[in-house]
Design a protein around this motif. Structure first.
Motif, PDB file in Angstrom:
ATOM      1  N   VAL A  35     -44.223  23.788 -20.877  1.00  0.00           N
ATOM      2  CA  VAL A  35     -45.262  24.770 -21.178  1.00  0.00           C
ATOM      3  C   VAL A  35     -44.880  26.150 -20.646  1.00  0.00           C
ATOM      4  CG1 VAL A  35     -46.696  24.194 -19.154  1.00  0.00           C
ATOM      5  CG2 VAL A  35     -47.787  25.123 -21.182  1.00  0.00           C
ATOM      6  N   SER A  36     -45.272  27.192 -21.418  1.00  0.00           N
ATOM      7  CA  SER A  36     -45.040  28.580 -20.994  1.00  0.00           C
ATOM      8  C   SER A  36     -46.252  29.082 -20.223  1.00  0.00           C
ATOM      9  CB  SER A  36     -44.895  29.504 -22.202  1.00  0.00           C
ATOM     10  OG  SER A  36     -43.832  29.145 -22.994  1.00  0.00           O
ATOM     11  N   ALA A  37     -46.147  30.315 -19.762  1.00  0.00           N
ATOM     12  CA  ALA A  37     -47.277  30.957 -19.097  1.00  0.00           C
ATOM     13  C   ALA A  37     -48.394  31.198 -20.121  1.00  0.00           C
ATOM     14  CB  ALA A  37     -46.819  32.278 -18.505  1.00  0.00           C
ATOM     15  N   THR A  41     -49.642  36.360 -19.880  1.00  0.00           N
ATOM     16  CA  THR A  41     -49.472  36.399 -18.420  1.00  0.00           C
ATOM     17  C   THR A  41     -48.137  36.975 -17.972  1.00  0.00           C
ATOM     18  OG1 THR A  41     -50.896  34.476 -18.218  1.00  0.00           O
ATOM     19  CG2 THR A  41     -49.467  34.942 -16.353  1.00  0.00           C
ATOM     20  N   THR A  42     -47.055  36.644 -18.675  1.00  0.00           N
ATOM     21  CA  THR A  42     -45.738  37.115 -18.222  1.00  0.00           C
ATOM     22  C   THR A  42     -45.677  38.649 -18.232  1.00  0.00           C
ATOM     23  OG1 THR A  42     -44.797  35.087 -19.056  1.00  0.00           O
ATOM     24  CG2 THR A  42     -43.231  36.820 -18.503  1.00  0.00           C
ATOM     25  N   ASN A  43     -46.305  39.256 -19.251  1.00  0.00           N
ATOM     26  CA  ASN A  43     -46.337  40.735 -19.281  1.00  0.00           C
ATOM     27  C   ASN A  43     -47.101  41.274 -18.078  1.00  0.00           C
ATOM     28  OD1 ASN A  43     -45.053  40.421 -21.677  1.00  0.00           O
ATOM     29  ND2 ASN A  43     -46.749  41.091 -22.962  1.00  0.00           N
ATOM     30  N   GLY A 117     -46.312  32.360 -13.557  1.00  0.00           N
ATOM     31  CA  GLY A 117     -47.050  32.187 -14.814  1.00  0.00           C
ATOM     32  C   GLY A 117     -46.900  30.760 -15.328  1.00  0.00           C
ATOM     33  N   GLU A 118     -45.672  30.280 -15.345  1.00  0.00           N
ATOM     34  CA  GLU A 118     -45.379  28.922 -15.826  1.00  0.00           C
ATOM     35  C   GLU A 118     -45.862  27.874 -14.823  1.00  0.00           C
ATOM     36  OE1 GLU A 118     -43.611  31.424 -16.870  1.00  0.00           O
ATOM     37  OE2 GLU A 118     -43.366  30.928 -18.984  1.00  0.00           O
ATOM     38  N   LEU A 119     -45.695  28.174 -13.517  1.00  0.00           N
ATOM     39  CA  LEU A 119     -46.109  27.195 -12.504  1.00  0.00           C
ATOM     40  C   LEU A 119     -47.613  26.948 -12.614  1.00  0.00           C
ATOM     41  CD1 LEU A 119     -43.828  28.480  -9.627  1.00  0.00           C
ATOM     42  CD2 LEU A 119     -43.718  26.198 -10.660  1.00  0.00           C
ATOM     43  N   GLY A 195     -34.323  34.257 -19.129  1.00  0.00           N
ATOM     44  CA  GLY A 195     -34.526  35.376 -20.061  1.00  0.00           C
ATOM     45  C   GLY A 195     -35.859  35.220 -20.761  1.00  0.00           C
ATOM     46  N   ARG A 196     -36.464  36.353 -21.131  1.00  0.00           N
ATOM     47  CA  ARG A 196     -37.782  36.318 -21.779  1.00  0.00           C
ATOM     48  C   ARG A 196     -37.761  35.379 -22.988  1.00  0.00           C
ATOM     49  NH1 ARG A 196     -42.122  39.881 -20.786  1.00  0.00           N
ATOM     50  NH2 ARG A 196     -43.155  38.254 -21.978  1.00  0.00           N
ATOM     51  N   GLU A 197     -38.866  34.686 -23.154  1.00  0.00           N
ATOM     52  CA  GLU A 197     -39.034  33.716 -24.249  1.00  0.00           C
ATOM     53  C   GLU A 197     -38.115  32.506 -24.098  1.00  0.00           C
ATOM     54  OE1 GLU A 197     -41.582  34.147 -26.123  1.00  0.00           O
ATOM     55  OE2 GLU A 197     -41.925  36.192 -25.433  1.00  0.00           O
ATOM     56  N   GLY A 198     -37.663  32.278 -22.864  1.00  0.00           N
ATOM     57  CA  GLY A 198     -36.680  31.225 -22.636  1.00  0.00           C
ATOM     58  C   GLY A 198     -37.213  29.794 -22.626  1.00  0.00           C
ATOM     59  N   SER A 199     -38.513  29.609 -22.782  1.00  0.00           N
ATOM     60  CA  SER A 199     -39.065  28.244 -22.704  1.00  0.00           C
ATOM     61  C   SER A 199     -38.578  27.325 -23.822  1.00  0.00           C
ATOM     62  CB  SER A 199     -40.590  28.271 -22.742  1.00  0.00           C
ATOM     63  OG  SER A 199     -41.075  28.952 -21.632  1.00  0.00           O
ATOM     64  N   ASP A 200     -38.323  27.899 -24.996  1.00  0.00           N
ATOM     65  CA  ASP A 200     -37.786  27.074 -26.096  1.00  0.00           C
ATOM     66  C   ASP A 200     -36.439  26.489 -25.670  1.00  0.00           C
ATOM     67  OD1 ASP A 200     -39.885  28.067 -27.553  1.00  0.00           O
ATOM     68  OD2 ASP A 200     -38.668  29.382 -28.822  1.00  0.00           O
TER      69      ASP A 200
HETATM   70  N1  ASP Z   1     -43.425  33.137 -20.373  1.00  0.00           N
HETATM   71  C1  ASP Z   1     -42.095  33.594 -20.662  1.00  0.00           C
HETATM   72  C2  ASP Z   1     -42.156  34.827 -21.544  1.00  0.00           C
HETATM   73  O1  ASP Z   1     -43.222  35.235 -21.957  1.00  0.00           O
HETATM   74  C3  ASP Z   1     -41.238  32.529 -21.244  1.00  0.00           C
HETATM   75  C4  ASP Z   1     -41.661  32.036 -22.607  1.00  0.00           C
HETATM   76  O2  ASP Z   1     -42.786  32.264 -23.021  1.00  0.00           O
HETATM   77  O3  ASP Z   1     -40.859  31.400 -23.273  1.00  0.00           O
HETATM   78  O4  ASP Z   1     -41.140  35.408 -21.799  1.00  0.00           O
END
Ligand code: ASP
Ligand code: MG
Length: 416
Positions: A35-37, A41-43, A117-119, A195-200
């Motif tokens: 799961v992501s934040a 939240t990350t912003n 955020g992720e935690l 890196g941003r968006e790295g959850s995938d």
């Molecule tokens: N929460 C992180 C982001 O917004 C990681 C992700 O969403 O994949 O970059």
């Protein structure tokens, strides 16, 4: 076993968390959930990192907002019971961190804070599942997602991660694990991010290490579309894509999946499903090995905020391999991504993608060898499987700064 990944939009508020829980509950086999934040939240945490690093008292205001927003969600989820201990423990830990003085390494401090955020989101999801009677185990992914210490863009240690992941996700006494995307840790157990968006990418790494039957990324769109419906009319759903097509699309800027996701899955032939968390019954898109030719419609990808620089050697010498080598290495050191390159006799054109780069500083260094011309605020349009009609229609009334065509891909840099 399967891997499910839920992004920020899928867990943005209490009803969203309940929806995700229903999707998780409908899968009866062994499952690891990444799961992501929550929401944006990350912003928000990026602003917290900035004020913490600048030793500004504003950090407490941002921290309070981070906490209140999540507590509002847990109140909605748990009702009378209120927020649970494990959720509060995450806030206490972050608060403790914020009380200390920052080091001088911004990227390091970024990673120590941003991962909360992720935690927090993973703890809330795990606690809510327990509350709803769905037994699960929360895993701190940092115990097995091992990386180097390049903060904000860490590289996976595949060997070590590949050994640890199956030990942690062993499915011996548990069929459901809830864990975080985006974060990892160094040999000395310091938090890193991918890196941003790295959850995938995290989901794909787990899929690879656990020899998953499949990985599913749950999105707010019905699957991969032929264009972004927010930017263009006429989007059509694409039922199946090869790994190769998917990596080309996402690398060009299609934001549906992180481009790094494909390699770990391709290497083990694990299918990747992109499905809608709003309509889970719709089949979505499958990305897998396709060895025959399939007909795809023209696919449009828009990458905004691009910078075009044109470098011309001051002494009028021809652009050489040494020039390209020097410039590329220099830009990589400044963490500037190059999206496209084109050269003529004395011009080297580079399309760069790094909204937050320090351009002034970068241009000044390049000016030692080159005359530098640049344009900002450009959009790179990529069309896969283009036809002449589509190109004619695309270029009409647009100011084109640069164009590049290959067999299947047309690229044009425009001011919109
Ligand atoms: N929460 C992180 C982001 O917004 C990681 C992700 O969403 O994949 O970059
Ligand atoms: Mg995301």
């Amino acid at each position: 076993m399967k891997v499910f990944k839920f992004g920020g939009a899928s867990v943005k508020d209490a009803p969203a968390v309940q929806n995700v829980s229903r999707i998780i509950d409908s899968e009866k086999g062994n499952l690891a959930v990444v799961v992501s934040a929550m929401g944006k939240t990350t912003n928000l945490l990026e602003t917290l990192v900035r004020s913490y690093f600048d030793k500004s008292e504003k950090k407490w205001e941002i921290f309070a907002r981070f906490k209140t927003e999540h507590l509002a969600i847990t109140e909605n989820l748990f009702g009378e019971k209120g927020t649970s201990e494990p959720v509060l423990a995450q806030f206490t830990e972050l608060e403790g961190k914020l009380r200390k003085n920052p080091s001088f390494d911004y990227d390091f401090e970024y990673d120590q804070i941003i991962g909360f955020g992720e935690l927090v989101s993973s703890v809330i999801l795990s606690e809510y599942l327990n509350f709803a009677g769905i037994s699960n185990e929360w895993v701190d992914i940092r115990n097995c997602m091992k990386t180097d210490d390049r903060y904000r863009d860490a590289t996976i240690d595949w060997e070590w991660t590949g050994e640890l992941v199956p030990e942690v996700f062993n499915f011996e006494n548990q069929r459901l694990y809830i864990t975080q995307g985006f974060i990892g840790s160094t040999t000395t157990n310091l938090t890193t991010t991918l890196g941003r968006e790295g959850s995938d990418f995290t989901a794909a790494i787990l899929g690879n290490a656990l020899d998953a039957e499949s990985v599913t990324i749950w999105k707010d769109v019905p699957g991969v579309l032929s264009c972004d419906p927010k930017k263009m009319d006429g989007a059509t759903e694409i039922a199946a894509l090869s790994y190769r097509e998917a990596v080309e699309m996402t690398h060009s800027g299609a934001q549906v999946i992180h481009p790094k996701t494909m390699k770990p899955l391709h290497n083990k032939g694990i299918p990747l499903y992109v499905k809608s968390f709003v309509n889970p019954e719709i089949s979505g898109t499958v990305i897998h090995s396709i060895d025959h030719k399939i007909d795809l419609p023209p696919i449009f990808i828009f990458k905004e905020n691009q910078v075009l620089i044109t470098l011309t050697p001051i002494d009028f010498s021809l652009i050489s391999i040494e020039d390209i080598d020097r410039v590329v290495i220099f830009l990589l050191e400044h963490r500037v991504r190059i999206t496209l390159m084109q050269q003529s006799a004395i011009d080297l054109n580079l399309v760069l993608d790094s909204p937050d780069a320090h351009w002034e500083e970068i241009f000044n260094e390049l000016k030692e060898f080159y005359t530098v011309r640049y344009n900002t605020g450009l959009t790179l349009i990529t069309i896969r499987h283009y036809t002449e009609e589509v190109l004619d229609w695309m270029v009409r009334e647009k100011d084109i700064y640069l164009e590049q065509h290959s067999r299947k891909t047309a690229r044009m840099l425009v001011k919109q």
